[in-house]
Design an enzyme around this catalytic site. Structure first.
Site, PDB file in Angstrom:
ATOM      1  CG  HIS A 304      -1.945   1.093   1.252  1.00  0.00           C
ATOM      2  ND1 HIS A 304      -1.512   1.966   1.206  1.00  0.00           N
ATOM      3  CD2 HIS A 304      -2.867   0.751   0.924  1.00  0.00           C
ATOM      4  CE1 HIS A 304      -3.312   2.919   0.771  1.00  0.00           C
ATOM      5  NE2 HIS A 304      -4.239   1.679   0.526  1.00  0.00           N
ATOM      6  CG  ASP A 361      -8.089  -4.457  -2.787  1.00  0.00           C
ATOM      7  OD1 ASP A 361      -7.757  -3.254  -3.146  1.00  0.00           O
ATOM      8  OD2 ASP A 361      -9.845  -4.360  -2.767  1.00  0.00           O
TER       9      ASP A 361
HETATM   10  C1  SDX Z   1      -6.219  -0.212  -2.765  1.00  0.00           C
HETATM   11  O1  SDX Z   1      -4.498   4.440  -2.037  1.00  0.00           O
HETATM   12  C2  SDX Z   1      -5.262   3.917  -1.210  1.00  0.00           C
HETATM   13  O2  SDX Z   1      -6.033   4.633  -0.473  1.00  0.00           O
HETATM   14  C3  SDX Z   1      -5.531   2.999  -1.930  1.00  0.00           C
HETATM   15  C4  SDX Z   1      -7.118   2.793  -1.341  1.00  0.00           C
HETATM   16  C5  SDX Z   1      -8.553   2.833  -1.232  1.00  0.00           C
HETATM   17  O3  SDX Z   1      -8.928   2.460  -0.275  1.00  0.00           O
HETATM   18  O4  SDX Z   1      -8.745   3.660  -1.891  1.00  0.00           O
HETATM   19  O5  SDX Z   1      -6.566   1.457   0.077  1.00  0.00           O
HETATM   20  C6  SDX Z   1      -7.524   0.287  -2.298  1.00  0.00           C
HETATM   21  O6  SDX Z   1      -6.219   0.393  -4.390  1.00  0.00           O
HETATM   22  C7  SDX Z   1      -5.089  -1.586  -2.510  1.00  0.00           C
HETATM   23  C8  SDX Z   1      -4.241  -1.649  -2.797  1.00  0.00           C
HETATM   24  C9  SDX Z   1      -5.112  -2.521  -3.751  1.00  0.00           C
HETATM   25  N1  SDX Z   1      -3.152  -2.510  -4.583  1.00  0.00           N
HETATM   26  C10 SDX Z   1      -3.036  -4.248  -5.183  1.00  0.00           C
HETATM   27  O7  SDX Z   1      -2.849  -4.678  -4.287  1.00  0.00           O
HETATM   28  C11 SDX Z   1      -1.565  -4.264  -5.924  1.00  0.00           C
HETATM   29  C12 SDX Z   1      -0.445  -4.544  -5.474  1.00  0.00           C
HETATM   30  N2  SDX Z   1       0.064  -3.604  -4.704  1.00  0.00           N
HETATM   31  C13 SDX Z   1       0.901  -3.151  -5.408  1.00  0.00           C
HETATM   32  O8  SDX Z   1       0.529  -2.876  -7.285  1.00  0.00           O
HETATM   33  C14 SDX Z   1       1.454  -1.695  -4.544  1.00  0.00           C
HETATM   34  O9  SDX Z   1       1.490  -2.016  -3.244  1.00  0.00           O
HETATM   35  C15 SDX Z   1       0.548  -0.845  -4.425  1.00  0.00           C
HETATM   36  C16 SDX Z   1      -0.091  -0.413  -6.011  1.00  0.00           C
HETATM   37  C17 SDX Z   1      -0.559  -1.005  -3.405  1.00  0.00           C
HETATM   38  C18 SDX Z   1       1.300   0.551  -3.797  1.00  0.00           C
HETATM   39  O10 SDX Z   1       2.960   0.941  -5.103  1.00  0.00           O
HETATM   40  P1  SDX Z   1       3.824   1.783  -4.932  1.00  0.00           P
HETATM   41  O11 SDX Z   1       3.275   2.704  -3.086  1.00  0.00           O
HETATM   42  O12 SDX Z   1       3.896   2.681  -5.502  1.00  0.00           O
HETATM   43  O13 SDX Z   1       4.965   0.992  -4.454  1.00  0.00           O
HETATM   44  P2  SDX Z   1       5.757   0.194  -5.216  1.00  0.00           P
HETATM   45  O14 SDX Z   1       5.146  -0.528  -6.743  1.00  0.00           O
HETATM   46  O15 SDX Z   1       6.802   1.830  -6.018  1.00  0.00           O
HETATM   47  O16 SDX Z   1       7.249  -0.768  -4.526  1.00  0.00           O
HETATM   48  C19 SDX Z   1       7.888  -0.892  -3.812  1.00  0.00           C
HETATM   49  C20 SDX Z   1       8.189  -1.876  -3.424  1.00  0.00           C
HETATM   50  C21 SDX Z   1       9.141  -2.312  -5.400  1.00  0.00           C
HETATM   51  O17 SDX Z   1       9.979  -3.215  -4.724  1.00  0.00           O
HETATM   52  P3  SDX Z   1      11.318  -2.574  -5.324  1.00  0.00           P
HETATM   53  O18 SDX Z   1      11.906  -2.074  -6.625  1.00  0.00           O
HETATM   54  O19 SDX Z   1      11.588  -1.124  -4.091  1.00  0.00           O
HETATM   55  O20 SDX Z   1      12.226  -3.577  -5.359  1.00  0.00           O
HETATM   56  O21 SDX Z   1       7.576  -2.963  -3.139  1.00  0.00           O
HETATM   57  C22 SDX Z   1       7.196  -3.937  -4.095  1.00  0.00           C
HETATM   58  C23 SDX Z   1       7.806  -4.017  -5.068  1.00  0.00           C
HETATM   59  O22 SDX Z   1       7.934  -3.845  -6.887  1.00  0.00           O
HETATM   60  N3  SDX Z   1       6.109  -4.669  -4.108  1.00  0.00           N
HETATM   61  C24 SDX Z   1       5.840  -5.637  -4.572  1.00  0.00           C
HETATM   62  C25 SDX Z   1       4.084  -6.025  -3.998  1.00  0.00           C
HETATM   63  N4  SDX Z   1       4.530  -3.956  -4.281  1.00  0.00           N
HETATM   64  C26 SDX Z   1       4.662  -3.489  -3.745  1.00  0.00           C
HETATM   65  N5  SDX Z   1       6.397  -6.620  -4.007  1.00  0.00           N
HETATM   66  C27 SDX Z   1       5.104  -7.876  -4.764  1.00  0.00           C
HETATM   67  N6  SDX Z   1       4.089  -7.450  -4.157  1.00  0.00           N
HETATM   68  C28 SDX Z   1       3.493  -6.793  -4.227  1.00  0.00           C
HETATM   69  N7  SDX Z   1       1.654  -6.411  -3.819  1.00  0.00           N
END
Ligand code: SDX
Length: 425
Positions: A304, A361
Site C-alpha cells: 500500500h 483487497d
Molecule cells: C487500494 O490509496 C489507497 O488508499 C487505495 C485503497 C483505497 O481504499 O482506496 O487502499 C485501495 O488500491 C489498495 C491497493 C490495492 N492494490 C494491490 O493490492 C496491488 C498490489 N500492490 C502493489 O501493486 C503496490 O503495493 C501498490 C500499487 C498498492 C502501491 O504501490 P507503490 O506505493 O507505488 O509501491 P511500489 O510499486 O513502488 O512498490 C515498492 C516496492 C517495489 O519493489 P522495489 O522496486 O523496491 O524492489 O515494493 C514492491 C515493488 O516491486 N511491491 C510488491 C508488491 N507491492 C509492492 N512486490 C510484490 N508484490 C506486491 N504486491
C-alpha cells in the site's frame, strides 16, 4: 516545528508557510514557489504531495489508523450501518434517530432507476465488464431537482438518489449479463439485503440471511472512504473543473477499476485461483514469484502506498471472511491459501523490508465469491461502498474556493526545431 520552511534554489531564497493539520500532519505551502523561483516541485505519483486540506478521513499509515470524521473504523464497523456512515461522511456528524429514520425512508423511496437508465443497461453487450457498464450508466444518471423527501432527509437529491440507485444499477448490470429478468428494489429490505435480493432472487444464490446482509453492509462501511486515494483524487480533480457530480463519480469508477487500485480484489482471486489450479496451492512458489523481478507475478492485495503497517480494514475483513465462510459451511481453498501467503510473506525479508502487508483487497474477494458474486463484480462492490466517500470529497472540494486542478511538469522532449515539408524529409 517552525512556521516557515526556507527553500534556496540558485540565487533565490524563499520562506514558505508551514501548515499543520489537526492530527499534526505538516505541509509546506509552496503556492508561490514557481512565481518566486521559477522552479516547480517534482513528485511522480504524488507520494509527498498534499493536494488539499480535508476534514473527511484521517489515516496514519505507520500506526494503521483509519478514522471517518474522527470515528475509528473499528468502532463503526459493526454497531453502525452503512447508511449511518454515509450520512457521517457526507454531513460530518452521525445522524440522530430522527435524521436516520428520515434518511432511511428517503433512501428506500429513491431506489428505482429512471426508465432511460434501464434502457441503456439493456442495450449494453452482455459481456461488457461491469465496471465499464457502471461508469457508462452512472455518467447519464443526472438529476434535475430536489424532491421533498430528499430535502427532508437533509441531503441534496443527487447525493441521496445516487446512493439509493447505485445498488439497483449494479444489480441490473449483473442480471443483464446473466440474461436474467431484473428484480426491482424492495423498500421492505435494508440497504444490503435489498442489494442481495436484486442480485440473486430466483437463483440458487438467493439469500434472506440477515447475518450475510450485515456482513456485506460492514464491508461497504470498510470501503466507504480512504482520503486522497487514486479514485477519490480523480473525483476531486474532475469536480474541480465544475463537471457535474455524476460525471466526476464516473471518472472515479474508471480509476477504481485499475488492478493496482480497486480492481485488485478481482486480481487477488484470479491470483489465488492460479496458484490453487496450477501450483497446487504452493505458497512458496507464489512468494518466490512475487519477489522475482523477472516475473510479472505480484502478490495482489499486498502492499500500500500509505500503510507501512497493517491495513486496519484487512484485519476486520479477515475476521468477516472466517465468519461468512463458517456460516455458509464453505471450506475455501483460497482462504486457506491466502492465510498461508500472509503468514509466509510477513516472515519474509523481501516483504518485511518493503513494509508490504495485506491491504483491504486481500480478503474481501474471498467473501464476495463465497456469497456468489463473480470476480468481475468485486470492484463494483468496492464502488458501492466508496460512493459516499467520493461524494463527500466532491462536495468538500467544491464548497471551498476550489481552483481547477492543473499540475505542472518537467518537459524532457525535443527542443525547438523547424517544420520540414514531407518531400524534404
Ligand atoms: C487500494 O490509496 C489507497 O488508499 C487505495 C485503497 C483505497 O481504499 O482506496 O487502499 C485501495 O488500491 C489498495 C491497493 C490495492 N492494490 C494491490 O493490492 C496491488 C498490489 N500492490 C502493489 O501493486 C503496490 O503495493 C501498490 C500499487 C498498492 C502501491 O504501490 P507503490 O506505493 O507505488 O509501491 P511500489 O510499486 O513502488 O512498490 C515498492 C516496492 C517495489 O519493489 P522495489 O522496486 O523496491 O524492489 O515494493 C514492491 C515493488 O516491486 N511491491 C510488491 C508488491 N507491492 C509492492 N512486490 C510484490 N508484490 C506486491 N504486491
Amino acid at each position: 516545528m517552525g512556521t516557515t520552511a526556507t527553500i534556496q534554489i540558485g540565487d533565490k531564497t524563499i520562506d514558505c508557510p508551514v501548515i499543520v493539520g489537526t492530527e499534526n500532519e505538516v505541509g509546506i505551502d509552496i503556492q508561490v514557489l514557481r512565481d518566486k523561483t521559477g522552479a516547480v516541485t517534482f513528485d511522480p505519483g504524488y507520494g509527498n504531495t498534499g493536494a488539499c486540506e480535508s476534514a473527511v478521513t484521517f489515516l496514519d499509515g505507520e500506526q494503521g489508523i483509519l478514522r471517518y470524521r474522527g470515528y475509528p473504523i473499528e468502532q463503526l464497523a459493526g454497531p453502525a450501518s452503512f447508511l449511518e456512515v454515509s450520512w457521517l461522511l457526507l454531513k460530518g456528524e452521525l445522524p440522530n434517530a430522527a435524521e436516520l429514520a428520515a434518511f432511511d425512508a428517503a433512501e428506500k423511496a429513491h431506489r428505482e432507476l429512471p426508465d432511460y437508465a434501464v434502457a441503456v443497461i439493456k442495450a449494453l453487450p452482455k459481456n461488457v465488464h461491469p465496471m465499464a457498464a457502471l461508469a457508462s450508466v452512472l455518467v447519464a444518471l443526472t438529476t434535475s431537482e430536489d424532491s421533498p423527501k430528499a430535502v427532508e432527509a437533509g441531503l441534496a437529491k443527487n447525493e441521496l438518489t445516487l446512493l439509493a440507485q447505485l445498488p439497483t444499477l449494479a444489480a441490473y448490470i449483473y442480471r443483464h449479463s446473466q440474461g436474467l429478468d431484473f428484480v426491482g428494489p424492495d423498500a421492505g429490505l435494508s440497504y444490503a439485503a435489498n442489494y442481495l435480493n436484486m442480485m440473486f432472487k430466483g437463483t440458487k444464490l438467493a439469500t434472506t440471511d440477515e447475518a450475510i446482509a450485515k456482513a456485506l453492509d460492514l464491508l461497504f462501511i470498510l470501503h466507504a472512504d480512504h482520503e486522497q486515494n487514486c479514485s477519490t483524487s480523480t473525483v476531486r480533480l474532475v469536480g474541480s473543473a465544475q463537471a457535474g457530480l455524476s460525471a466526476s463519480l464516473a471518472a472515479g469508477v474508471t480509476a477504481l477499476w485499475g488492478p493496482l487500485h480497486g480492481g485488485a480484489n478481482q486480481a487477488v482471486i484470479e491470483m489465488l485461483d492460479e496458484v490453487v489450479a496450477h501450483q497446487n496451492g504452493d505458497v512458496g512458489w507464489a512468494v518466490a514469484q512475487a519477489k522475482d523481478k523477472n516475473s510479472n507475478f505480484r502478490l495482489m492485495g499486498f502492499g500500500h502506498r500509505v500503510y507501512k503497517n497493517f491495513d486496519p480494514r484487512a484485519k476486520l475483513i479477515k475476521v468477516q471472511a472466517d465468519l461468512v465462510l463458517g456460516k455458509l459451511g464453505k471450506d475455501d481453498k483460497q482462504l486457506a491459501l491466502a492465510k498461508g501467503l500472509e503468514q509466509a510473506a510477513l516472515q519474509d525479508e523481501y516483504f518485511i523490508q518493503r513494509k508490504l502487508y495485506p491491504n483491504v483487497d486481500f480478503y474481501s474477494g474471498i467473501i464476495y465469491r463465497a456469497l456468489g458474486f463473480p470476480p468481475e463484480m468485486f470492484t463494483v462492490l468496492f464502488a458501492i461502498g466508496r460512493l459516499p466517500g467520493w461524494m463527500s470529497h466532491w462536495n468538500e472540494h467544491n464548497a471551498g474556493k476550489a481552483r481547477i486542478g492543473r499540475p505542472r511538469q518537467i518537459y524532457t522532449g525535443k527542443n525547438a526545431r523547424d517544420f520540414v515539408a514531407v518531400d524534404k524529409r
